[in-house]
Design an enzyme around this catalytic site. Sequence first.
Site, PDB file in Angstrom:
ATOM      1  N   SER A  56       0.829  -1.208   0.000  1.00 18.13           N
ATOM      2  CA  SER A  56       0.000   0.000   0.000  1.00 18.13           C
ATOM      3  C   SER A  56       0.864   1.260   0.000  1.00 18.13           C
ATOM      4  CB  SER A  56      -0.891  -0.003   1.245  1.00 18.13           C
ATOM      5  OG  SER A  56      -1.515   1.258   1.418  1.00 18.13           O
TER       6      SER A  56
ATOM      7  N   LEU B 180      -0.975   2.550  -5.686  1.00 20.71           N
ATOM      8  CA  LEU B 180      -0.762   3.991  -5.746  1.00 20.71           C
ATOM      9  C   LEU B 180      -2.063   4.761  -5.555  1.00 20.71           C
ATOM     10  CD1 LEU B 180       1.337   6.270  -6.528  1.00 20.71           C
ATOM     11  CD2 LEU B 180       0.436   6.052  -8.865  1.00 20.71           C
ATOM     12  N   TYR B 181      -2.012   5.744  -4.649  1.00 23.27           N
ATOM     13  CA  TYR B 181      -3.005   6.819  -4.630  1.00 23.27           C
ATOM     14  C   TYR B 181      -2.350   8.006  -5.324  1.00 23.27           C
ATOM     15  CZ  TYR B 181      -6.003   4.494  -1.174  1.00 23.27           C
ATOM     16  OH  TYR B 181      -6.835   3.625  -0.529  1.00 23.27           O
TER      17      TYR B 181
ATOM     18  N   THR C 155      -5.440   2.674  -7.404  1.00 22.69           N
ATOM     19  CA  THR C 155      -6.767   2.624  -6.777  1.00 22.69           C
ATOM     20  C   THR C 155      -7.619   3.743  -7.353  1.00 22.69           C
ATOM     21  OG1 THR C 155      -5.881   1.653  -4.762  1.00 22.69           O
ATOM     22  CG2 THR C 155      -8.025   2.736  -4.586  1.00 22.69           C
TER      23      THR C 155
ATOM     24  N   LYS D  71      -7.670  -0.708  -9.829  1.00 26.63           N
ATOM     25  CA  LYS D  71      -8.350  -1.433  -8.754  1.00 26.63           C
ATOM     26  C   LYS D  71      -9.553  -0.617  -8.296  1.00 26.63           C
ATOM     27  CE  LYS D  71      -7.514  -3.110  -4.019  1.00 26.63           C
ATOM     28  NZ  LYS D  71      -8.174  -2.101  -3.169  1.00 26.63           N
TER      29      LYS D  71
ATOM     30  N   SER E  47     -13.114  -4.627  -7.316  1.00 30.66           N
ATOM     31  CA  SER E  47     -12.983  -4.377  -5.883  1.00 30.66           C
ATOM     32  C   SER E  47     -13.977  -3.309  -5.462  1.00 30.66           C
ATOM     33  CB  SER E  47     -11.555  -3.888  -5.584  1.00 30.66           C
ATOM     34  OG  SER E  47     -11.465  -3.304  -4.297  1.00 30.66           O
TER      35      SER E  47
ATOM     36  N   HIS F 213     -13.311  -1.943  -2.462  1.00 29.29           N
ATOM     37  CA  HIS F 213     -12.459  -1.377  -1.413  1.00 29.29           C
ATOM     38  C   HIS F 213     -12.795  -2.009  -0.055  1.00 29.29           C
ATOM     39  CE1 HIS F 213      -9.704   2.253  -1.116  1.00 29.29           C
ATOM     40  NE2 HIS F 213      -9.702   1.803   0.117  1.00 29.29           N
TER      41      HIS F 213
END
Length: 372
Positions: A107, A129-130, A156, A233, A255, A257
């Site tokens: 993460s 990655l954010y 994400t 994702k 996903s 989350h």
Amino acid sequence: MEEITNVMEFEEIARQKLPKMVYDYYASGAEDQWTLKENRNAFSRILFRPRILVDVSNIDLTTTVMGFKISMPIMIAPTAMLKMAHPDGEYATARAASAAGTIMTLSSLATSSIEEVASTGPGIRFFQLYVYKDRNVAAQLVRRAERAGFKAIVLTVDTPRLGRREADIKNRFALPPSLTLKNFEGLDLGKMTVDKTSDSGLASYFVGQVDPTLSWKDVKWLQTITLLPILVKGVLTAEDAKLAVQNGVAGIIVSNHGARQLDYVPATITALEEVVKAAEGRVPVFLDGGVRRGTDVFKALAMGASGVFIGRPVVFSLAADGEAGVRKVLQMLRDELELTMALSGCTSIEEITRNHIITDWDPPRSLPSSRL
């Protein structure tokens, strides 16, 4: 510790061991937590159509993900702040994944850095990655992941804002002061404080740092700064699966989350089939969410997934018993999947098909007419 016989049993051990704020952070979902329950319940509405009298003396669980051969189609999902669960946090998880011959996804919001995780030894690792408002931060993270030998970027895409997680609001959740978000040390993004708002520390952090303007053009931008394959994702619909393929992503992770963002979205196993159909085999589709049994893994593969990612089982087993706990969860799921394959008449991952399952939304099967 008495004998643990399935993955679910780790959760109760974790609940007893962890501070309430930490357990609630890992365990809870958004708002009414309908999707949280549904992620599990939906699996129980898919039944098997096992084939008999097949030689299952040799069963091969190996598969290939993004060109890498792994021991089984069960991988580790990105989970934030693992040192809250156990002092060895991401290190233990990386070592357990490597020992099991599978992939770990680190993460962005880890409590160990990219470089620290790479230093645990060999292993196939992806980086989640954010995208921050400061694009430089994202670019730096990607470059560091490349240098450290990570093999893919998992972007994400379901978090322009953080979902409303009421347990975290009640607990005024924040990262314990002894820990930092290691990837951001020296960037003023490493600490998370509870501000005076009535929200959780993480929600406030997101509002401050993560970019809500993120769109498909940023996926294109990411492709210009890295040669690593990019998986998205957080896809739940056919429409977005088609856009993902059109925009050149290398893979899709279905996903919700962990049911922590928008409540009342379908379970991942429910959304999987429309995404698989829309992808038309052009990119692999993976499932992340609700997997607790080898039977769940088989069902996802039968629905067309190329593999699954597990999150909470890793966190809870890590809390219960560190690296040994995570190894045990991976081994249990592997053993259960192998048994499910044997009892369904499948000797390899490729042999698992849609004909091996039936769902309550399938049309009735027409029986072959037989002469009396």
